[in-house]
Motif scaffolding. Structure first.
Motif, PDB file in Angstrom:
ATOM      1  N   ASP A   8       0.783  -1.359  -0.117  1.00 15.78           N
ATOM      2  CA  ASP A   8      -0.234  -0.062   0.065  1.00 15.78           C
ATOM      3  C   ASP A   8       0.690   1.179  -0.020  1.00 15.78           C
ATOM      4  O   ASP A   8       0.305   2.121  -0.079  1.00 15.78           O
ATOM      5  CB  ASP A   8      -0.963   0.085   1.132  1.00 15.78           C
ATOM      6  N   ASP A   9       2.168   1.053  -0.023  1.00 15.08           N
ATOM      7  CA  ASP A   9       3.031   2.303   0.163  1.00 15.08           C
ATOM      8  C   ASP A   9       2.710   3.341  -1.149  1.00 15.08           C
ATOM      9  O   ASP A   9       3.146   4.401  -0.826  1.00 15.08           O
ATOM     10  CB  ASP A   9       4.364   1.715   0.102  1.00 15.08           C
ATOM     11  N   TYR A  10       2.423   2.642  -2.207  1.00 18.70           N
ATOM     12  CA  TYR A  10       2.169   3.530  -3.454  1.00 18.70           C
ATOM     13  C   TYR A  10       0.960   4.473  -3.183  1.00 18.70           C
ATOM     14  O   TYR A  10       0.931   5.734  -3.559  1.00 18.70           O
ATOM     15  CB  TYR A  10       1.920   2.665  -4.767  1.00 18.70           C
ATOM     16  N   ASN A  39       9.993   0.832   3.283  1.00 19.46           N
ATOM     17  CA  ASN A  39      10.995  -0.123   2.407  1.00 19.46           C
ATOM     18  C   ASN A  39      11.102   0.545   0.925  1.00 19.46           C
ATOM     19  O   ASN A  39      11.880  -0.203   0.026  1.00 19.46           O
ATOM     20  CB  ASN A  39      10.881  -1.525   2.587  1.00 19.46           C
ATOM     21  N   PHE A  40      10.608   1.527   0.668  1.00 19.84           N
ATOM     22  CA  PHE A  40      10.717   2.284  -0.808  1.00 19.84           C
ATOM     23  C   PHE A  40      10.034   1.224  -1.708  1.00 19.84           C
ATOM     24  O   PHE A  40      10.577   1.335  -2.914  1.00 19.84           O
ATOM     25  CB  PHE A  40      11.991   2.564  -0.946  1.00 19.84           C
ATOM     26  N   ALA A  57      13.203   0.109  -5.450  1.00 20.14           N
ATOM     27  CA  ALA A  57      13.717   0.659  -4.233  1.00 20.14           C
ATOM     28  C   ALA A  57      14.363   1.748  -4.163  1.00 20.14           C
ATOM     29  O   ALA A  57      14.254   2.926  -3.647  1.00 20.14           O
ATOM     30  CB  ALA A  57      13.842  -0.445  -3.095  1.00 20.14           C
ATOM     31  N   ALA A  58      15.632   1.439  -5.149  1.00 21.02           N
ATOM     32  CA  ALA A  58      16.620   2.579  -5.155  1.00 21.02           C
ATOM     33  C   ALA A  58      16.010   3.685  -6.167  1.00 21.02           C
ATOM     34  O   ALA A  58      16.135   4.975  -5.793  1.00 21.02           O
ATOM     35  CB  ALA A  58      17.553   2.006  -6.237  1.00 21.02           C
ATOM     36  N   ALA A  59      15.336   3.330  -7.091  1.00 22.17           N
ATOM     37  CA  ALA A  59      14.628   4.597  -7.732  1.00 22.17           C
ATOM     38  C   ALA A  59      13.873   5.461  -6.974  1.00 22.17           C
ATOM     39  O   ALA A  59      13.626   6.560  -7.451  1.00 22.17           O
ATOM     40  CB  ALA A  59      13.979   4.015  -9.184  1.00 22.17           C
ATOM     41  N   VAL A  60      12.827   4.432  -6.022  1.00 19.28           N
ATOM     42  CA  VAL A  60      12.041   5.416  -5.409  1.00 19.28           C
ATOM     43  C   VAL A  60      12.614   6.130  -4.487  1.00 19.28           C
ATOM     44  O   VAL A  60      12.075   7.386  -4.322  1.00 19.28           O
ATOM     45  CB  VAL A  60      10.656   4.320  -4.724  1.00 19.28           C
ATOM     46  N   ARG A  61      13.666   5.613  -3.871  1.00 19.80           N
ATOM     47  CA  ARG A  61      14.416   6.504  -3.029  1.00 19.80           C
ATOM     48  C   ARG A  61      14.870   7.708  -3.620  1.00 19.80           C
ATOM     49  O   ARG A  61      14.682   8.717  -3.084  1.00 19.80           O
ATOM     50  CB  ARG A  61      15.480   5.717  -2.343  1.00 19.80           C
ATOM     51  N   ILE A  79       6.296   2.666 -12.256  1.00 23.58           N
ATOM     52  CA  ILE A  79       7.080   1.420 -11.744  1.00 23.58           C
ATOM     53  C   ILE A  79       6.331   0.471 -12.255  1.00 23.58           C
ATOM     54  O   ILE A  79       4.949   0.270 -12.291  1.00 23.58           O
ATOM     55  CB  ILE A  79       6.820   1.662 -10.249  1.00 23.58           C
ATOM     56  N   LYS A  80       6.864  -0.593 -12.714  1.00 19.65           N
ATOM     57  CA  LYS A  80       6.240  -1.860 -13.315  1.00 19.65           C
ATOM     58  C   LYS A  80       7.074  -2.857 -12.950  1.00 19.65           C
ATOM     59  O   LYS A  80       8.310  -2.975 -12.991  1.00 19.65           O
ATOM     60  CB  LYS A  80       6.425  -1.692 -14.994  1.00 19.65           C
ATOM     61  N   SER A  81       6.392  -3.975 -12.245  1.00 22.28           N
ATOM     62  CA  SER A  81       6.964  -4.967 -11.978  1.00 22.28           C
ATOM     63  C   SER A  81       6.445  -6.300 -11.891  1.00 22.28           C
ATOM     64  O   SER A  81       5.001  -6.399 -11.689  1.00 22.28           O
ATOM     65  CB  SER A  81       7.381  -4.771 -10.095  1.00 22.28           C
ATOM     66  N   ARG A  82       7.016  -7.275 -11.781  1.00 23.49           N
ATOM     67  CA  ARG A  82       6.445  -8.785 -11.760  1.00 23.49           C
ATOM     68  C   ARG A  82       7.134  -9.360 -10.623  1.00 23.49           C
ATOM     69  O   ARG A  82       6.795 -10.571 -10.233  1.00 23.49           O
ATOM     70  CB  ARG A  82       6.660  -9.612 -13.044  1.00 23.49           C
TER      71      ARG A  82
END
Length: 288
Positions: free
Chosen positions: A113-115, A136-137, A146-150, A245-248
């Motif tokens: 739910d962080d988004y 935890n980004f 996580a690195a990109a969000v930070r 952000i796109k992730s599987r």
């Protein structure tokens, strides 16, 4: 009692796209208490009237006999699609208390739910309320995410701390006591589907719910393809920069990417107009 081949409960992100995906429209009933599709954007929500929806409140679902009881009628069907979503009232109440978050740090009870929380924090800062983030980004979407969000938060001048002062709560099941467990085809049992935020999963987003709805519509038509899950979200810092952000990763596939730039700051307003014109139908967005 009225009989249908398919009854869909809920005209939100998942239920509406399931309805659009089913070929047999005459044999399909879409029930929703308001008859509206509510699209949630970064700055505002819009209600889009769905004329195909029967406006009735569902009071009870007889899972064993495939029947739905509303305030006015009883409907039975070969297939029932439960798309009632989750009850986010506690999250809405959390976001109403803007001023108490000044110079405080916010975290989530559910990391996925962080988004939602991050977009809320970005909006608070746009409004001059200096709120910070603790989390935890979105590391569950991949280390590169996580690195990109930070980096995005730091560039947006969002304060970061290890411990939160306030916790963004989880949503609760809507209409049911518990979230519904489903198989790979979103079936809880033969002829009973559950899609969107009502399913037993920590991973919830409007875009993912739409994909689930479209998949179930095709599955009811007889399509035997496998569901291909993907988590996609766009954050906007309201300063001319967004991150997509796109992730599987949550499904065991080490595929993730991020893109940052001005274009992704414009995307939320494009999407709100797209879904308004399409009346909530995902369409070509599903291939992006």
């Amino acid at each position: 009692m009225r009989e249908y081949r398919n009854v869909i409960i809920g005209s939100g992100y998942s239920g509406l796209n399931a309805y659009y995906g089913i070929r047999d429209k005459k044999g399909t009933l879409l029930i929703d208490s308001t008859g509206n599709f509510i699209y949630h954007s970064k700055q505002r929500d819009i209600a889009i009237e769905i004329p195909q929806a029967t406006r009735e409140r569902v009071d009870k679902i007889d899972i064993n006999n495939h029947c739905i009881y509303t305030e006015n009628s009883e409907y039975c069907a070969e297939n029932i699609v439960i798309a009632t979503g989750c009850n986010r009232q506690n999250q809405i109440e959390f976001m109403k208390n803007e001023n108490i978050y000044r110079n405080k740090y916010l975290g989530s009870a559910n990391e996925y739910d962080d988004y939602i929380l991050l977009q809320f924090i970005l909006k608070l800062n746009m409004n001059g309320i200096n709120a910070g983030y603790s989390g935890n980004f979105l590391a569950g979407l991949g280390e590169n995410v996580a690195a990109a969000v930070r980096d995005f938060l730091m560039a947006s001048k969002i304060p970061i701390a290890q411990e939160p002062d306030f916790i963004f709560p989880r949503c609760r099941p809507a209409l049911f006591e518990n979230f519904i467990k489903v198989d790979e085809n979103f079936m809880a049992k033969d002829g009973l589907y559950a899609i969107g935020d009502i399913i037993d999963s920590d991973i919830r987003s409007g875009e993912l719910s739409m994909r689930q709805g479209a998949f179930v519509g095709k599955h009811i038509n007889g399509n035997g393809d496998n569901f291909k899950p993907v988590f996609i979200v766009v954050l906007d810092n309201f300063k001319g920069t967004g991150i997509r952000i796109k992730s599987r990763y949550p499904w065991g596939m080490k595929e993730a990417s991020t893109r940052t730039g001005y274009l992704y700051s414009l995307m939320p307003e494009f999407l709100i107009e797209y879904y308004r014109l399409r009346r909530g139908k995902m369409g070509f967005i599903s291939v992006l």
